[in-house]
Scaffold this active site. Structure first.
Site, PDB file in Angstrom:
ATOM      1  N   LYS A 182     -77.388 -38.727  15.903  1.00 52.06           N
ATOM      2  CA  LYS A 182     -77.940 -39.230  17.247  1.00 52.06           C
ATOM      3  C   LYS A 182     -77.942 -38.003  18.067  1.00 52.06           C
ATOM      4  O   LYS A 182     -77.002 -37.465  18.768  1.00 52.06           O
ATOM      5  CB  LYS A 182     -77.059 -40.421  17.667  1.00 52.06           C
ATOM      6  CG  LYS A 182     -77.226 -40.685  19.211  1.00 52.06           C
ATOM      7  CD  LYS A 182     -78.705 -41.172  19.280  1.00 52.06           C
ATOM      8  CE  LYS A 182     -78.760 -42.033  20.863  1.00 52.06           C
ATOM      9  NZ  LYS A 182     -78.845 -40.705  21.774  1.00 52.06           N
ATOM     10  N   GLY A 239     -66.991 -37.499  23.733  1.00 50.83           N
ATOM     11  CA  GLY A 239     -67.376 -37.900  24.823  1.00 50.83           C
ATOM     12  C   GLY A 239     -66.463 -38.602  25.633  1.00 50.83           C
ATOM     13  O   GLY A 239     -65.307 -38.525  25.443  1.00 50.83           O
ATOM     14  N   GLY A 243     -67.663 -44.291  26.371  1.00 50.27           N
ATOM     15  CA  GLY A 243     -68.785 -44.467  25.493  1.00 50.27           C
ATOM     16  C   GLY A 243     -68.140 -44.606  24.061  1.00 50.27           C
ATOM     17  O   GLY A 243     -68.399 -45.440  23.442  1.00 50.27           O
ATOM     18  N   GLU A 263     -63.227 -38.840  19.912  1.00 51.75           N
ATOM     19  CA  GLU A 263     -62.550 -37.964  20.948  1.00 51.75           C
ATOM     20  C   GLU A 263     -62.868 -38.241  22.245  1.00 51.75           C
ATOM     21  O   GLU A 263     -64.046 -37.932  22.368  1.00 51.75           O
ATOM     22  CB  GLU A 263     -62.575 -36.694  20.254  1.00 51.75           C
ATOM     23  CG  GLU A 263     -61.760 -35.424  21.022  1.00 51.75           C
ATOM     24  CD  GLU A 263     -62.463 -34.839  22.202  1.00 51.75           C
ATOM     25  OE1 GLU A 263     -62.068 -35.332  23.287  1.00 51.75           O
ATOM     26  OE2 GLU A 263     -63.118 -34.005  22.138  1.00 51.75           O
ATOM     27  N   CYS A 300     -62.967 -30.688  27.307  1.00 58.12           N
ATOM     28  CA  CYS A 300     -62.065 -32.040  27.236  1.00 58.12           C
ATOM     29  C   CYS A 300     -60.619 -31.662  27.065  1.00 58.12           C
ATOM     30  O   CYS A 300     -59.854 -32.268  27.333  1.00 58.12           O
ATOM     31  CB  CYS A 300     -62.217 -32.598  25.888  1.00 58.12           C
ATOM     32  SG  CYS A 300     -62.263 -31.301  24.226  1.00 58.12           S
TER      33      CYS A 300
END
Length: 526
Positions: A182, A239, A243, A263, A300
């Site tokens: 995606k 993300g 989400g 994650e 992150c």
């Protein structure tokens, strides 16, 4: 540029919806046009992935290794076009993109080496004992086998290394699973270039049609369809918490629940122990100012919480840190949505009870930009406010001052699951705070000593994941060679004829894989 969806080796543009990528540095919509995927195209991609799985799962490790190496070569062959395109779609500098390209290629080659070595399948053999009393023991052999088609959601903050051919795609393909990507709408042209490279590599190495597909669309419809599709057997996502949890809930509510390896980031606390802080407070402040603002804070593993015992050392550290942060210029973020969320979440954090902004920057923030900031709060106010543990994705951090060791214990005990927790200390500090370190270990996937959390090494020992909400499954990593194990499951073969066994379990061990045979580690045949 063709602007079409990739369905295996074919291109398709049946949809009527037009998509464009965006240059966050100039705040301009790029001229390239892409076609959003239709339900029919999505169905075709999943059908092809399932058909490809029957062939691809039985390719040899060396065949899959050649495929991964060919992808790396094709990415390199894209040359400066890929680098410039990724820069324009992300506002990241050239050096960062070139480094990401190298990391992407390195990950692919890492998994190629892993496949050729072979022990990742965890082959285990217990030979038969037909004369055992009171009952004979059958021959049982077990190894990891691929799950099936994997849907990969690409990340916004790494347009190459956590994206189209990034670690999720590389590890799934290595495991023997077809991949349907995606595409991230921020990186549509970058995704197209890399997707075409993967397809060329698949054709050159004789992989089945449908081993890789890439789809793009506006909104949440495409992602929902892919997660709920009955042919999808696993999902990988990097993300936000919102989400990741939305995908996770969809996946477990299916008629056939499937794993979602999400994650979802963390605030990556850093604990400054007293002797280290006393000796190096200025140097530590400068080091962490750089870590907080690295890549405009869009990692992150960005250190969002800096914890220490109150006193003059922590005060001086905070003053130096604030001064360093104030001198760093605002920069454009990855996209308009990320910039808006950063500014909104930063302001929300700064309005919480007891939180005080200690840095200041009078330079005008550009559109889609972020002005770095650091705040301070007492441990008492931090403990009273769960909102202060919410990630502010961007160049922002909070200094938490604890009045004593007991209050530090409370702060550590209340921390949510994290990707990383760091301790900055001397050897004496580590001995004195051993209890706190052991407590922190229960909350994190990676425990760091005297370093910065930003920067994730791609290797066999890396753990990039952690207890919820850092990830949906703390047993797995999304970085490093063990990431392959997310997309495989153990299968046992009982009393199977040699001709029906995978090569890794055959008596003669044709690939010389290290196995456990009757409790002994060996790479010899039986």
């Amino acid at each position: 540029m063709h602007g079409k969806n990739r369905i295996g080796f074919s291109l398709s543009n049946q949809g009527a919806t037009g998509l464009s990528s965006f240059n966050p540095a100039t705040a301009e919509i790029r001229s390239d046009q892409f076609t959003g995927a239709t339900q029919e195209e999505t169905e075709s991609a999943m059908q092809k992935a399932e058909s490809a799985f029957d062939t691809y799962r039985n390719t040899t490790p060396d065949q899959r290794a050649q495929f991964l190496e060919a992808i790396a070569d094709e990415i390199l062959n894209l040359g400066d076009e890929l680098v410039q395109t990724a820069m324009q779609e992300s506002a990241l500098p050239e050096g960062r993109i070139v480094g990401e390209r190298g990391r992407t290629m390195g990950q692919l080659k890492l998994f190629a080496s892993l496949l050729r070595e072979g022990s990742w399948v965890e082959a285990t053999i217990d030979t038969a004992q037909p004369n055992r009393e009171p009952l004979p023991k059958p021959d049982i052999r077990k190894m990891l086998r691929p799950l099936g088609p994997v849907v990969v959601f690409t990340a916004s903050n790494f347009p190459l290394a956590f994206s189209t051919a990034g670690g999720d795609t590389a590890s799934a393909l290595a495991a023997g699973c077809p991949v349907v990507v995606k595409a991230h709408n921020s990186h549509l042209h970058t995704n197209e270039l890399v997707s075409d490279a993967i397809s060329r590599a698949a054709e050159k190495t004789g992989m089945p049609d449908g081993v890789y597909s890439s789809l793009a669309a506006d909104g949440f419809g495409l992602g929902t369809t892919l997660v709920k599709h009955p042919k999808t057997k696993a999902v990988a996502f990097t993300g936000s918490l919102g989400g990741g949890m939305a995908l996770y809930k969809m996946a477990i509510e299916r008629d056939e629940p499937i794993p979602v390896f999400a994650e979802m980031g963390s605030i990556n606390p850093v604990i400054f122990l007293p002797k280290k802080l006393n000796a190096e407070k200025e140097a530590l402040a400068k080091t962490y100012a750089g870590s907080i603002t690295l890549g405009v804070g869009q990692f992150c593993t960005n250190p969002g919480l800096l914890i220490g015992l109150e006193g003059s050392d922590l005060d001086q550290f905070s003053t130096t840190l604030a001064s360093e942060i104030s001198g760093i210029q605002p920069s454009a973020m990855l996209n308009e949505g990320i910039a808006k969320n950063f500014n909104k979440n930063k302001e929300s954090s700064l309005t919480q009870n007891g939180v005080k902004l200690i840095s200041s920057n009078s330079v005008e923030t550009p559109r889609n930009g972020a002005s770095p900031a650091v705040a301070r709060v007492s441990a008492k106010d931090f403990l009273a406010n769960p909102n202060l543990q919410e990630e502010v994705f961007g160049p922002y951090s909070i200094v938490v001052s604890c009045k004593d060791q007991a209050e530090l214990d409370q702060v550590i005990a209340q921390l949510h699951g994290q990707l990383t927790i760091t301790f900055m200390g001397s050897d004496d500090d580590f001995k004195s705070f051993e209890t706190q370190i052991h407590s922190a270990e229960k909350k994190t996937g990676r425990l760091i000593y005297n370093g910065v959390p930003t920067g994730v090494e791609v290797c066999g020992s890396m753990q990039h994941g952690g207890p919820f909400p850092a990830a949906t499954d703390s047993r797995f990593t999304s970085v490093g060679s063990d990431a392959i194990k997310r997309f495989a499951r153990p299968v046992a073969y009982q009393s199977a004829p040699q001709t029906m066994l995978p090569d890794e379990l055959k008596d003669n061990n044709p690939n010389n894989v290290w196995r456990e045979v009757d409790g002994q580690r060996t790479n010899q045949g039986l």
